[in-house]
Enzyme design. Structure first.
Site, PDB file in Angstrom:
ATOM      1  N   ILE A 101       0.829  -1.208   0.000  1.00  0.00           N
ATOM      2  CA  ILE A 101       0.000   0.000   0.000  1.00  0.00           C
ATOM      3  C   ILE A 101       0.867   1.264   0.000  1.00  0.00           C
ATOM      4  O   ILE A 101       0.454   2.302  -0.528  1.00  0.00           O
ATOM      5  CB  ILE A 101      -0.993  -0.005   1.193  1.00  0.00           C
ATOM      6  CG1 ILE A 101      -2.113   1.009   0.976  1.00  0.00           C
ATOM      7  CG2 ILE A 101      -0.283   0.225   2.516  1.00  0.00           C
ATOM      8  CD1 ILE A 101      -3.009   0.728  -0.201  1.00  0.00           C
ATOM      9  N   SER A 126      12.335   1.805   6.558  1.00  0.00           N
ATOM     10  CA  SER A 126      12.139   0.356   6.482  1.00  0.00           C
ATOM     11  C   SER A 126      12.922  -0.288   7.614  1.00  0.00           C
ATOM     12  O   SER A 126      13.806   0.356   8.212  1.00  0.00           O
ATOM     13  CB  SER A 126      12.666  -0.150   5.131  1.00  0.00           C
ATOM     14  OG  SER A 126      12.905  -1.548   5.175  1.00  0.00           O
ATOM     15  N   LYS A 142      -5.601   1.460   8.078  1.00  0.00           N
ATOM     16  CA  LYS A 142      -6.611   0.636   8.727  1.00  0.00           C
ATOM     17  C   LYS A 142      -6.093  -0.794   8.793  1.00  0.00           C
ATOM     18  O   LYS A 142      -5.198  -1.136   8.002  1.00  0.00           O
ATOM     19  CB  LYS A 142      -7.949   0.695   8.008  1.00  0.00           C
ATOM     20  CG  LYS A 142      -7.934   0.588   6.479  1.00  0.00           C
ATOM     21  CD  LYS A 142      -7.261  -0.520   5.769  1.00  0.00           C
ATOM     22  CE  LYS A 142      -7.844  -1.882   5.892  1.00  0.00           C
ATOM     23  NZ  LYS A 142      -7.104  -2.910   5.074  1.00  0.00           N
TER      24      LYS A 142
HETATM   25  N1  NAP Z   1      -6.039   1.254   2.070  1.00  0.00           N
HETATM   26  C1  NAP Z   1      -5.927   0.126   1.415  1.00  0.00           C
HETATM   27  O1  NAP Z   1      -6.511  -0.085   0.376  1.00  0.00           O
HETATM   28  C2  NAP Z   1      -5.012  -0.929   1.951  1.00  0.00           C
HETATM   29  C3  NAP Z   1      -4.617  -1.971   1.124  1.00  0.00           C
HETATM   30  C4  NAP Z   1      -3.731  -2.911   1.622  1.00  0.00           C
HETATM   31  C5  NAP Z   1      -3.283  -2.815   2.923  1.00  0.00           C
HETATM   32  N2  NAP Z   1      -3.712  -1.800   3.710  1.00  0.00           N
HETATM   33  C6  NAP Z   1      -3.230  -1.673   5.105  1.00  0.00           C
HETATM   34  O2  NAP Z   1      -1.881  -1.206   5.023  1.00  0.00           O
HETATM   35  C7  NAP Z   1      -1.072  -1.844   6.001  1.00  0.00           C
HETATM   36  C8  NAP Z   1       0.076  -2.549   5.301  1.00  0.00           C
HETATM   37  O3  NAP Z   1      -0.444  -3.463   4.367  1.00  0.00           O
HETATM   38  P1  NAP Z   1       0.393  -3.938   3.080  1.00  0.00           P
HETATM   39  O4  NAP Z   1      -0.508  -4.822   2.302  1.00  0.00           O
HETATM   40  O5  NAP Z   1       1.019  -2.787   2.412  1.00  0.00           O
HETATM   41  O6  NAP Z   1       1.501  -4.843   3.796  1.00  0.00           O
HETATM   42  P2  NAP Z   1       2.938  -5.245   3.239  1.00  0.00           P
HETATM   43  O7  NAP Z   1       2.959  -5.248   1.755  1.00  0.00           O
HETATM   44  O8  NAP Z   1       3.318  -6.496   3.981  1.00  0.00           O
HETATM   45  O9  NAP Z   1       3.857  -4.034   3.725  1.00  0.00           O
HETATM   46  C9  NAP Z   1       4.053  -3.728   5.083  1.00  0.00           C
HETATM   47  C10 NAP Z   1       5.481  -3.257   5.266  1.00  0.00           C
HETATM   48  O10 NAP Z   1       5.692  -2.998   6.657  1.00  0.00           O
HETATM   49  C11 NAP Z   1       7.062  -3.240   6.981  1.00  0.00           C
HETATM   50  N3  NAP Z   1       7.107  -3.881   8.303  1.00  0.00           N
HETATM   51  C12 NAP Z   1       7.456  -3.261   9.450  1.00  0.00           C
HETATM   52  N4  NAP Z   1       7.388  -4.103  10.495  1.00  0.00           N
HETATM   53  C13 NAP Z   1       7.022  -5.292   9.995  1.00  0.00           C
HETATM   54  C14 NAP Z   1       6.809  -6.543  10.591  1.00  0.00           C
HETATM   55  N5  NAP Z   1       6.956  -6.753  11.918  1.00  0.00           N
HETATM   56  N6  NAP Z   1       6.428  -7.558   9.788  1.00  0.00           N
HETATM   57  C15 NAP Z   1       6.279  -7.359   8.470  1.00  0.00           C
HETATM   58  N7  NAP Z   1       6.465  -6.176   7.862  1.00  0.00           N
HETATM   59  C16 NAP Z   1       6.845  -5.137   8.622  1.00  0.00           C
HETATM   60  C17 NAP Z   1       7.627  -4.104   5.886  1.00  0.00           C
HETATM   61  O11 NAP Z   1       8.646  -3.360   5.248  1.00  0.00           O
HETATM   62  P3  NAP Z   1      10.167  -3.533   5.738  1.00  0.00           P
HETATM   63  O12 NAP Z   1      10.356  -4.994   6.030  1.00  0.00           O
HETATM   64  O13 NAP Z   1      10.952  -3.063   4.565  1.00  0.00           O
HETATM   65  O14 NAP Z   1      10.313  -2.685   6.965  1.00  0.00           O
HETATM   66  C18 NAP Z   1       6.502  -4.306   4.883  1.00  0.00           C
HETATM   67  O15 NAP Z   1       6.907  -4.126   3.542  1.00  0.00           O
HETATM   68  C19 NAP Z   1      -2.025  -2.737   6.799  1.00  0.00           C
HETATM   69  O16 NAP Z   1      -2.497  -2.008   7.906  1.00  0.00           O
HETATM   70  C20 NAP Z   1      -3.173  -2.999   5.839  1.00  0.00           C
HETATM   71  O17 NAP Z   1      -4.417  -3.283   6.457  1.00  0.00           O
HETATM   72  C21 NAP Z   1      -4.548  -0.853   3.243  1.00  0.00           C
END
Ligand code: NAP
Length: 326
Positions: free
Chosen positions: A11, A32, A93
């Site tokens: 996201i 990150s 969220k």
């Molecule tokens: N608004 C929307 O349409 C939408 C869509 C999808 C998700 N979301 C929300 O956005 C958030 C992230 O979702 P996402 O799909 O983007 O997730 P994602 O692709 O897994 O990305 C999350 C990022 O957080 C970092 N991170 C920091 N601490 C972490 C940990 N303990 N475990 C794993 N990753 C960690 C990681 O980057 P580093 O490892 O490089 O630090 C990872 O790339 C969630 O709250 C989700 O509900 C919103």
């Protein structure tokens, strides 16, 4: 507004593309857990500064506002770090693992006098703004029921954040929040909540259904699943008609209004990144000196977390470090 992003995942990329479309905003820094990933994301999106960890990142004087795009389990720590450094914050969220965390985050932002908002982007899209106008003008009379669902079939991967209890995984926090917030958007907060669902091998809720009882005999029905493809639609039924939100119910391009006089399809399409609308709201509020948005107020965010807590208690899902079944 000079934005910093923490959590350069899926996201976060959409967010960076959305800000790039906007003349009033710029992403200037990214954080990150790994400097390699921070640099790669920075290069991909033309971001000037990359950080490993949040400490130096939040101390960057060139950042006005932080977008928290980490998994749910990290939201509290990342928000508290940003707010503690005097940054405005937009937090993805679901806002937190539970209402206790959400209350601490809101108290910290209010104490620091900075802006904070849950990134409930649906509410700022043309479809939801049109929906609000239709409801306010009584287009379907008094709304009495909201039915909404959001689900798809994802492969079970214990390491993916969706199935990882430690990251606050599960259908409810990731997807169920959208139907639940729609019920609240239309009917207000519920008085009683019952729920059931399917908890998978990794301990997260893979499928859930909740019945929200609102004042005046009005009902909300919210379903979400990581294992069952659902229609991803919503229907709002009132005393004089109903409104359908086609897939995806959290970002539809049209609304269909059904009344005795006929059926009308209303265009609510938009060009570019849908996250742009919530970003505009943050930038507008901050420019006006507001510390929260009236469209996604902090008290409602906390109240919605309490609803999610109650649903989770019914489901029997307990997060490590979070509050589960009492
Ligand atoms: N608004 C929307 O349409 C939408 C869509 C999808 C998700 N979301 C929300 O956005 C958030 C992230 O979702 P996402 O799909 O983007 O997730 P994602 O692709 O897994 O990305 C999350 C990022 O957080 C970092 N991170 C920091 N601490 C972490 C940990 N303990 N475990 C794993 N990753 C960690 C990681 O980057 P580093 O490892 O490089 O630090 C990872 O790339 C969630 O709250 C989700 O509900 C919103």
């Amino acid at each position: 507004m000079r934005w910093g992003i923490v959590g350069p995942g899926g996201i976060a990329g959409q967010f960076a593309r959305a800000v790039a479309e906007m003349p009033e905003g710029q992403v200037v820094a990214v954080s990150s857990r790994s400097i390699v990933r921070a640099r790669a994301f920075a290069e991909q999106h033309g971001i000037a500064r990359a950080y490993e960890g949040v400490e130096d990142f939040v101390a960057d004087d060139g950042i006005d506002a932080v977008y928290v795009a980490t998994p749910h389990s990290r939201h509290e720590a990342d928000v508290l770090a940003a707010v503690g450094a005097g940054k405005h914050v937009l937090c993805e969220k679901a806002f937190a693992l539970d209402a206790v965390q959400a209350e601490r985050m809101v108290a910290a932002a209010r104490g620091a006098g900075v802006f904070l908002m849950e990134a409930m982007w649906a509410r700022f899209l043309p479809a939801y703004r049109t929906l609000r106008s239709l409801l306010d003008e009584g287009a379907i009379g008094e709304p009495l029921m909201v039915e909404a669902d959001f689900g798809f079939r994802a492969p079970v991967d214990p390491h993916h954040r969706l199935f990882d209890l430690g990251q606050g995984g599960g259908a409810l926090l990731d997807l169920g929040i959208y139907p639940v917030q729609l019920c609240a958007f239309v009917l207000g907060l519920p008085e009683r909540v019952v729920a059931d669902g399917v908890v998978g091998e990794t301990g997260v809720d893979e499928t859930m259904a909740a019945l929200l009882h609102h004042a005046g005999g009005r009902l909300g029905v919210a379903k979400a699943s990581l294992r069952t493809p659902l229609s991803c639609t919503a229907r709002i039924s009132g005393t004089a008609g109903w409104i359908d939100l086609p897939a995806f119910m959290h970002c539809p391009a049209t609304l269909t209004l059904h009344r005795m006089s006929g059926v009308e399809t209303i265009d609510a399409s938009f060009a570019g990144e849908g996250l742009r609308f919530e970003i505009e709201e943050v930038q507008r509020c901050v420019a006006e000196g507001a510390t929260e948005s009236s469209i996604m107020p902090l008290d409602e965010t906390v109240a919605l977390m309490r609803v999610l807590d109650t649903i989770r208690e019914h489901l029997g899902v307990v997060f490590a470090g979070g509050r589960g079944r009492p």
